[in-house]
Design an enzyme around this catalytic site. Structure first.
Site, short mmCIF file in Angstrom:
data_model
loop_
_atom_site.label_atom_id
_atom_site.label_comp_id
_atom_site.label_asym_id
_atom_site.label_seq_id
_atom_site.Cartn_x
_atom_site.Cartn_y
_atom_site.Cartn_z
CG ASP A 104 -1.64 -1.14 1.55
OD1 ASP A 104 -1.94 -1.85 0.59
OD2 ASP A 104 -1.93 -1.36 2.73
N1 URA Z 1 -0.98 -5.94 3.92
C1 URA Z 1 -1.46 -4.66 3.95
O1 URA Z 1 -2.45 -4.39 4.60
N2 URA Z 1 -0.79 -3.74 3.26
C2 URA Z 1 0.34 -4.00 2.56
O2 URA Z 1 0.91 -3.10 1.95
C3 URA Z 1 0.82 -5.31 2.55
C4 URA Z 1 0.14 -6.27 3.23
#
Ligand code: URA
Length: 235
Positions: A104
């Site tokens: 993310d």
């Molecule tokens: N899980 C999440 O919530 N975000 C990420 O970036 C990777 C795994």
């Protein structure tokens, strides 16, 4: 196989197909020492120049180790800028490089970005069980038996299949480590929400047997060595 002149120039990052065709039509491109205005000309190892500068063919594949900083999106959509691809070295921009599993915008850490589709498949297919390690700072009080619930698998909202067995380690107040061998949308954040917590900080520091090297600072990226690629599958 001989490549068309316009395709070659576009692949080398000199512009879109229509931009490089304009260059060709304008007489700014030479092939084998002579101006070439034929966008469909097929190249057979002749030297090519644009505006008098040699165009040297770049590599035809690359696998990058990236230390993703917070704030970049794993997307090609300019409306979501700033983008992860802004970290890729310019000589590789002609390659179709994709991250093997996204992070993310608000997550930092290790990412493998590659033009090798098979490698992406091996790293992201849960059947291959390549474990990823996440360091987490969270708020709230997790439900009783949170560790066992992760081992057993959680049903996340709007999903039917439980998450695959995951390993949760609880440390000092508000700190945890989670090991996952799959990568569903926002998985760590959604698993913590299902357990009654809220993720405040999220950092991935290991994929398979490969730790994020200390020397690779946040925002840096470089090509991976063969040994590092092998380490991914040596867990
Ligand atoms: N899980 C999440 O919530 N975000 C990420 O970036 C990777 C795994």
């Amino acid at each position: 196989m001989p490549e068309r002149l316009d395709a070659f120039l576009a692949h080398q990052g000199l512009g879109t197909r229509s931009e490089v065709r304009n260059l060709i039509r304008s007489g700014l491109v030479t092939v084998g020492g002579a101006v070439c205005r034929n966008q469909a000309a097929h190249l057979r190892n002749e030297a090519v120049t644009v505006r008098g500068r040699p165009v040297v063919a770049g590599p035809d594949s690359a696998t990058l180790l990236v230390h993703k900083p917070l704030g970049l999106a794993c997307s090609h959509d300019p409306r979501e800028a700033p983008l992860l691809e802004s970290l890729y070295p310019a000589p590789l921009l002609h390659l179709p490089i994709e991250p093997a599993g996204r992070l993310d915008r608000d997550t930092s850490g290790i990412l493998i970005c590659t033009s090798d589709g098979q490698l992406i498949h091996r790293l992201t297919n849960p059947k291959q069980a390549v474990w990823k390690r996440y360091r987490i700072g969270y708020a709230g009080k997790l439900s009783a038996h949170a560790v066992e619930r992760c081992t057993a698998g959680l049903i996340l909202p709007d999903e039917e299949r439980p998450t695959l067995p995951a390993r949760l380690e609880l440390h000092a107040e508000g700190e945890a480590t989670l090991h996952l061998c799959e990568g569903r949308y926002h998985q760590v954040r959604r698993m913590f929400a299902a357990l009654g917590g809220e993720v405040l900080r999220l950092h991935r520091d290991r994929i398979g047997g490969l730790e994020l090297p200390e020397a690779l600072k946040t925002g840096e990226c470089r090509e991976m060595t063969e040994a590092e690629i092998a380490a991914l599958f040596n867990q």
